[in-house]
Scaffold this active site. Sequence first.
Site, PDB file in Angstrom:
ATOM      1  N   SER A 111       0.839  -1.176   0.000  1.00 25.71           N
ATOM      2  CA  SER A 111       0.000   0.000   0.000  1.00 25.71           C
ATOM      3  C   SER A 111       0.892   1.250   0.000  1.00 25.71           C
ATOM      4  CB  SER A 111      -0.963  -0.045   1.200  1.00 25.71           C
ATOM      5  OG  SER A 111      -2.134   0.661   0.937  1.00 25.71           O
ATOM      6  N   ASP A 128      -8.253  -5.004  -7.008  1.00 28.29           N
ATOM      7  CA  ASP A 128      -7.932  -3.936  -6.067  1.00 28.29           C
ATOM      8  C   ASP A 128      -8.153  -2.572  -6.718  1.00 28.29           C
ATOM      9  OD1 ASP A 128      -6.896  -2.306  -4.077  1.00 28.29           O
ATOM     10  OD2 ASP A 128      -4.799  -2.758  -4.572  1.00 28.29           O
ATOM     11  N   HIS A 185      -6.376  -6.153  -2.617  1.00 29.33           N
ATOM     12  CA  HIS A 185      -5.344  -5.266  -2.077  1.00 29.33           C
ATOM     13  C   HIS A 185      -4.319  -6.032  -1.243  1.00 29.33           C
ATOM     14  CE1 HIS A 185      -3.895  -1.254  -1.258  1.00 29.33           C
ATOM     15  NE2 HIS A 185      -3.952  -1.433   0.042  1.00 29.33           N
TER      16      HIS A 185
END
EC number: 3.4.-.-
Length: 514
Positions: free
Chosen positions: A185, A447, A472
């Site tokens: 991320s 994602d 994700h």
Amino acid sequence: MAVWLAQWLGPLLLVSLWGLLAPASLLRRLGEHIQQFQESSAQGLGLSLGPGAAALPKVGWLEQLLDPFNVSDRRSFLQRYWVNDQHWVGQDGPIFLHLGGEGSLGPGSVMRGHPAALAPAWGALVISLEHRFYGLSIPAGGLEMAQLRFLSSRLALADVVSARLALSRLFNISSSSPWICFGGSYAGSLAAWARLKFPHLIFASVASSAPVRAVLDFSEYNDVVSRSLMSTAIGGSLECRAAVSVAFAEVERRLRSGGAAQAALRTELSACGPLGRAENQAELLGALQALVGGVVQYDGQTGAPLSVRQLCGLLLGGGGNRSHSTPYCGLRRAVQIVLHSLGQKCLSFSRAETVAQLRSTEPQLSGVGDRQWLYQTCTEFGFYVTCENPRCPFSQLPALPSQLDLCEQVFGLSALSVAQAVAQTNSYYGGQTPGANKVLFVNGDTDPWHVLSVTQALGSSESTLLIRTGSHCLDMAPERPSDSPSLRLGRQNIFQQLQTWLKLAKESQIKGEV
């Protein structure tokens, strides 16, 4: 890979980057719930620290300059790090550095995820570094505005540089040992940027679900959500996508009706705050969008309250006579399931309460720092999810101006300054064409954040990996028998890429080039 280790391969930080309002709170809690579920599942195996078991990781503290770009400012703070030396072969072995993002880091940061899973194969030392201003790495003065100016990705990268030098001395690491960064991320972006800006110190990086392109109006998020709701590969359908639109239209109808309809809506959807004002209605609608978006973002992950397949079943009245259910009833049931899983009473709050919470300068010692991350979205990244595209199945009420107002209300930052900051970030790092070599960008096409990452190789040494139906940071999640062939292949490709890099590093060591 040993079974016990596979069970510890939880996502390193599965929180959303969505930095605003009720959506931020809901997605943050979803990510934390998934991570905690996976950790408790591993503990439930009855693992002990007997002979041959993993030793507890060590915690340490580094003294870092608050402003390393100002030679006359000698103020400092303590930055937390964790170390797992169980597999380290010593001085010349590789160093796997897991970078922290917008939350605290615990011992699990060096016990699971790519670094810990791959360390045994190469005798690597695993270190994780908590991001400044998050967790316990908060400078004196806390989260006051005067201090937050020292919170940025550029300063975080400066911390990586000084940490690498300090840890090399502390652990007597050879100057020829290759350092490889890992992150997921926002931390995945940091991993890529660390290699981009400091290639003489960071040999290579694996960047999972890394949104390297900053964007003010992130309408593309809901474009991906809409496509995923129609994807039959994960249990979606055209009917499901249409049902979402019908459910949201019903919510908006009841909000407009006011009176008893609005009061019933508040109870049925667990809105803890009045719904008479448009700004509070936007809070509720934003939270509902986050709930559906979160189901897509974390689809297929161990511990996620709902999958896309399950959500679509609820919206379409699956498991019974569809005539006895409506999409709105299905959405209401989804809210109940998610809130129950999270142990949370409220789906949304009033705008005034949200602003008051974000103005609080009391640090959060665990989880995500909401105030800090909002500040970074206002001063660097944007990432404001909107529904202004006709293809968006949600409500258009949580519009961009109302989201930008939060930067003004909490920090006194104008919409113009936010837009300029986003442009400066892309100019500094290069957006989706960063130009770094020896970086592997890993993404999943389910994602919503993959559209801000690098998904097409820009050169022979800047590799990409797009996992079909992957959500994700799914590549960082625990291995399971039910993992898709594309996910299994993706993990194999990560291993092979690392093998190639470390072979190059070994050759450079022999030549004395590292």
